[in-house]
Design a protein around this motif. Sequence first.
Motif, PDB file in Angstrom:
ATOM      1  N   TYR A  51      30.411  62.595  99.511  1.00 30.43           N
ATOM      2  CA  TYR A  51      31.833  62.624  99.836  1.00 30.43           C
ATOM      3  C   TYR A  51      32.203  61.444 100.735  1.00 30.43           C
ATOM      4  N   LEU A  52      31.385  61.157 101.734  1.00 27.40           N
ATOM      5  CA  LEU A  52      31.663  60.063 102.656  1.00 27.40           C
ATOM      6  C   LEU A  52      31.723  58.729 101.914  1.00 27.40           C
ATOM      7  N   ILE A  53      30.741  58.472 101.070  1.00 29.70           N
ATOM      8  CA  ILE A  53      30.699  57.190 100.357  1.00 29.70           C
ATOM      9  C   ILE A  53      31.864  57.075  99.383  1.00 29.70           C
ATOM     10  N   LYS A  54      32.179  58.153  98.678  1.00 28.55           N
ATOM     11  CA  LYS A  54      33.313  58.142  97.754  1.00 28.55           C
ATOM     12  C   LYS A  54      34.620  57.892  98.506  1.00 28.55           C
ATOM     13  N   THR A  55      34.777  58.545  99.653  1.00 26.30           N
ATOM     14  CA  THR A  55      35.997  58.378 100.445  1.00 26.30           C
ATOM     15  C   THR A  55      36.102  56.963 100.992  1.00 26.30           C
ATOM     16  N   ALA A  56      35.000  56.442 101.523  1.00 26.44           N
ATOM     17  CA  ALA A  56      35.005  55.077 102.068  1.00 26.44           C
ATOM     18  C   ALA A  56      35.327  54.058 100.981  1.00 26.44           C
ATOM     19  N   HIS A  57      34.767  54.263  99.797  1.00 26.05           N
ATOM     20  CA  HIS A  57      35.044  53.337  98.697  1.00 26.05           C
ATOM     21  C   HIS A  57      36.514  53.401  98.299  1.00 26.05           C
ATOM     22  N   GLY A  58      37.060  54.599  98.227  1.00 21.24           N
ATOM     23  CA  GLY A  58      38.471  54.753  97.873  1.00 21.24           C
ATOM     24  C   GLY A  58      39.410  54.116  98.869  1.00 21.24           C
ATOM     25  N   GLN A  84      22.356  53.377  98.476  1.00 25.95           N
ATOM     26  CA  GLN A  84      23.618  53.287  97.747  1.00 25.95           C
ATOM     27  C   GLN A  84      24.615  52.417  98.500  1.00 25.95           C
ATOM     28  N   LEU A  85      24.719  52.619  99.794  1.00 23.58           N
ATOM     29  CA  LEU A  85      25.629  51.813 100.608  1.00 23.58           C
ATOM     30  C   LEU A  85      25.249  50.338 100.566  1.00 23.58           C
ATOM     31  N   ARG A  86      23.943  50.069 100.690  1.00 23.17           N
ATOM     32  CA  ARG A  86      23.482  48.674 100.670  1.00 23.17           C
ATOM     33  C   ARG A  86      23.788  48.021  99.321  1.00 23.17           C
ATOM     34  N   SER A  87      23.550  48.744  98.244  1.00 20.55           N
ATOM     35  CA  SER A  87      23.824  48.204  96.914  1.00 20.55           C
ATOM     36  C   SER A  87      25.308  47.911  96.734  1.00 20.55           C
ATOM     37  N   MET A  88      26.166  48.826  97.196  1.00 23.97           N
ATOM     38  CA  MET A  88      27.608  48.620  97.077  1.00 23.97           C
ATOM     39  C   MET A  88      28.061  47.453  97.947  1.00 23.97           C
ATOM     40  N   PHE A  89      27.507  47.348  99.139  1.00 29.41           N
ATOM     41  CA  PHE A  89      27.854  46.249 100.037  1.00 29.41           C
ATOM     42  C   PHE A  89      27.491  44.903  99.405  1.00 29.41           C
TER      43      PHE A  89
END
Length: 372
Positions: A51-58, A84-89
């Motif tokens: 939820y946190l990662i989805k919200t931060a991305h949105g 996941q965060l590192r890959s998205m960053f």
Amino acid sequence: MKTLSKPNNQNQAINPRPEIELLLSCVRPHIDDAISDRITALVKENIDWEYLIKTAHGHGLISLLYTRLNSICLHAIPQSALNQLRSMFMAIAGRNLFLTGELVKLLNLFKEQGIVAVPYKGPVLANLIYGNVALRQFCDLDIIVQAQDIFAVKKLLLAQGYRPKVEMTHAREIAYLEAKTEHTYDFIHDDKGILIEIHWRIAPKYITPIEPKDLWQDLEPFSLAGTTVSYLPLEDWLPILCVHGSRHMWARLSWLCDIATLVHKHPDLNWEKVLKQASTFGCRRILFLGLFLAHDLFGVVLPAEIWQQVKAEPLVSAIAPQVYSQLFDQVKTSDKFLGRTLYHIQVRERLQDKILYIQSFLYWMMTGEKKY
């Protein structure tokens, strides 16, 4: 004397989920020991990392969330979430660098043809506010030009492999450029996967009267990727960023984070000029709302005299809960009957601007074309 920078953790209008508190804490422009300790404590709670990662991305905040967590409590983050965060960053950083290169190329091309063009948001704003192009998410490029240069810009973009997002006859183009409801001519490069929005206005006229001619006398040189580009001073950007956020009802926290970080990192802002510009553009209440939200959500410190003026604007604190609903609630303000329309009427201080917005709403009601 300055206002307190303590976050408003007691605000009942803000989503009480620990994931939201963690996100808000991580993206604050200034993280002191108390906030750092709170972040460390929060990550040890039962955080829903998906939820946190989805919200931060949105909300366009993955880069800031990752860098702050990585520096404060790296070993407390579940490995899968960290990966996941590192890959998205890394993906965001790579895309941003690619877009920055394309922007520099196009700005140099325009300059060679004698066209004054100003990058809007995107890479330059990322460098200006965060000092790092990787720390602000953006997915397209925005460039401001004067209306008389639109067709010359189009010709240059076509030669570079871009195509109009919407094909129009020349007569329709003329009508489009003259319409109060329009403000960008959009182009797509299919092979590169790039969308460019060429602005001849900051936003539709029913949102703001700001046009390039109002800003061109303030242009300053700015260094971007080894190239000097034309850019606006911070005193112009602050009200413009507030207008942009308000136009979209502040639906992304990143827009407020930009404002908070700009104010925090530039304590030497000429506030007299900021207020003068906001009054000229008819967006003083919108500016005050943006500053109120930046303080309330991110604890940004404002000069005492500015904070007093913000608090003295009675509708600001009344409108803020509508923004929090838009940001955090499952049923958002814009989902409610006339929620968006009432917000936009309330946030304008000048009668002529309220009337113009109502006219655009009635036009949409009669034609079905969503122009407001």
